[in-house]
Design a protein around this motif. Structure first.
Motif, PDB file in Angstrom:
ATOM      1  N   ASN A 189       4.692 -15.701   5.439  1.00 45.35           N
ATOM      2  CA  ASN A 189       4.024 -14.526   4.186  1.00 45.35           C
ATOM      3  C   ASN A 189       3.415 -13.581   4.710  1.00 45.35           C
ATOM      4  N   ALA A 191       1.392 -12.010   3.532  1.00 46.56           N
ATOM      5  CA  ALA A 191      -0.271 -12.163   3.499  1.00 46.56           C
ATOM      6  C   ALA A 191      -0.588 -13.397   4.095  1.00 46.56           C
ATOM      7  N   THR A 192       0.014 -14.166   4.361  1.00 50.97           N
ATOM      8  CA  THR A 192      -0.938 -15.125   4.717  1.00 50.97           C
ATOM      9  C   THR A 192      -0.925 -15.537   6.241  1.00 50.97           C
ATOM     10  N   THR A 252       0.438  -5.252  -0.337  1.00 51.21           N
ATOM     11  CA  THR A 252       1.248  -5.767  -1.183  1.00 51.21           C
ATOM     12  C   THR A 252       2.696  -5.354  -1.938  1.00 51.21           C
ATOM     13  N   THR A 311      -4.231  -4.666   7.690  1.00 54.44           N
ATOM     14  CA  THR A 311      -4.233  -5.115   6.581  1.00 54.44           C
ATOM     15  C   THR A 311      -2.428  -5.153   5.673  1.00 54.44           C
ATOM     16  N   PRO A 312      -2.369  -6.219   5.235  1.00 51.48           N
ATOM     17  CA  PRO A 312      -1.415  -6.594   4.619  1.00 51.48           C
ATOM     18  C   PRO A 312      -1.043  -5.657   3.273  1.00 51.48           C
TER      19      PRO A 312
END
Length: 87
Positions: A38, A40-41, A66, A63-64
C-alpha cells in the motif's frame, strides 16, 4: 542466527507538474508497487538535487495521495523548495 526481511519493487511513472525556476517544486508521480503493498504504508523516500546541489531532506516532502492517478495507479506528491537550478 538468521535475519528475515521483505522487499518490494517500485516503479515511478512520468511526472505531472513542472519544475519552474523561481517556483517551489510540486510534482506528482504514479507509483507501481509490488503486490499487497500500500502506498500509504510503504517506506518511500526521495533524494532531490537541484543541479549538482543536494536538497536537504528537511526541505523535501514526499506524500502518498489517497486518490488513484489517471492510469489507475497510486500516486505520490514530491514537494521541495524554490527551484534555483535545473532539477
Amino acid at each position: 542466527m538468521g535475519l528475515v526481511a521483505s522487499a518490494a519493487a517500485m516503479t515511478l511513472g512520468q511526472s505531472r507538474g513542472a519544475a519552474k525556476l523561481g517556483a517551489p517544486l510540486d510534482l506528482v508521480f504514479d507509483v507501481g508497487l509490488g503486490r499487497n503493498v500500500n502506498v500509504a504504508t510503504a517506506c518511500l523516500d526521495a533524494q532531490l538535487t537541484y543541479g549538482d546541489a543536494p536538497v536537504s531532506a528537511s526541505k523535501t516532502r514526499l506524500t502518498p495521495l489517497t486518490e488513484l492517478g489517471p492510469t489507475g495507479m497510486p500516486q505520490v506528491r514530491l514537494q521541495g523548495p524554490v527551484v534555483q537550478e535545473p532539477v
